[in-house]
Design a protein around this motif. Sequence first.
Motif: not given
Lengths: 144, 410
Positions: A127-140
């Motif tokens: 959705k953000l059109q960004k590679p997954l390794n450039e995103l930082r997920f903290i918690s789900i």
Amino acid sequence: MNQIFFENEEGQDILSASAAEETEAVVVAPAPETEAKVMPLADAGITAALGYGVVFSGLFLLLAVISIMGAVFKASARKKAAKAAAEPVPEVPELPAKLAPGTAGELKLFDVPDKEAAMIMAIVADKLQKPLNELRFISIKEVK
Amino acid sequence: MDVLGTLKGLVTDSGFAALMKAGGWQNLIMIVIACVLLYLGIKKKFEPLLLVGIAFGCLLVNVSFFITSANGNADALFHQDMWDEFLNPDSPVYHSYGEILKHGGLLDILYIGVKAGIYPCLIFMGVGAMTDFGPLIARPSSLILGAAAQLGVFLAFFGASASGQFTGAEAASIGIIGGADGPTAIFLTTKLAPQLLGAIAIAAYSYMALIPLIQPPIMKLLTTKKEREIVMKQAREVSKTEKIIFPILVTIFVVLLLPSTAPLIGCLMLGNLWRECGVTERLSDTVQNALMNIVTIFLGISVGATTIGFRFLELKTLLIIALGLLAFCFSTIGGLLVGKVMCWLSKGKINPLIGSAGVSAVPMAARVSQDVGRKFNKNNYLLMHAMGPNVAGVIGSAIAAGFLLKVFGG
């Protein structure tokens, strides 16, 4: 006139006597009577039971053979796996490359299975059109 | 030129005129039956690849039965009288393929492949090349289900014998309908009771097409809801080497046990070896596609050619149709009952629904197990588990045919 040609011993065409007769309608000989008679009931029962038995024994024999083959292959696969586990793992030189700022390993999951988390991360990245390794997920966390 | 005489000749020699003569009504009925079979094949998609060919063969032979010329019916497409002489030990042309080649019509020539047992074996080669025996190798106990589902073969054989209408060889050919395996049924019938070939082939292929209608009520009747909901564990992975060794082992053991199964089992396993060995992709592809299609064309049309009115429209045909249905039902019951025993022995790890797939009919019977299983448990995927008994059924019906051929083939 219906004619049926047969070949005699000298290889010449001869006309069958019955077929040479003049007929108006198409005449066809009945099916040749088989010499075999109807089977006595007891014999039919024994043949049926025997036949079913033969099918079972044939497939049982095959079952035994395939099981033995399977056991041999399973044992050899286990041996290979044990051998591979026993061998020292060659040291891999540490890569100088910088780690991505966000990884799944750092992510905290609250009541969310790994598979679902992976799916959510993939959807967000898409959705953000960004590679997954450039995103930082903290918690789900599952909202109940 | 005698115009009137020529016109009169055209009218009297036409098939329409012949239909009005003695026995012509039988061909007329067969033409109607052929049209019904064409409808079922094309519109209802009942085994269309074979049924359309069989139906058109039936149509062709019944409309061309009256072809006359200076040589009588020598120009007909199919000569039943010639084949009767071929089978008559007292005839000067007994077992003379040369006679058929010399005087036969198109369908006679094509029928030689059926008579010599070539087409069913070639179809088996294609089936072998298309079949993955992995699920069977992973769970060899599937073979017991494949054996159990041959129950209908022997019960129908007994029923046909008990009816007093059929000889042992004919009863054996009727029984094999329960194997739900078209090529095997054609192969055995050609050897034992060629006069029943048309009826048996039509019954076998029609019932195979009707499996989604025949099996589910029996499956529901013989299993509990709890049994139908059982989710089976995924079977182990089978290595490439095992898949290569399997056809070789089966050929050695089954053919040594029952040499009369050699043509069917040999071709089935050769096709499978071509598929699995990894170095004969071209052959595997040809057998699966081009060869299979060509043989299907020849087999369908030439089997249909044996359905000449005077030979087909008999009480025996109705009995064959009824016994064939019984055979299918009892084969399903046999597989399900042994499936229930295996479920009990495995303490609920085996879903008995896969037992019904033991009747050959690959992969239709396995699909029916999957569909019925999913109706009761949306997360149940029985297809791969049912493929084991399904392919075991192919081997089982070939063994049953081999046994019957040994007993009645002389």
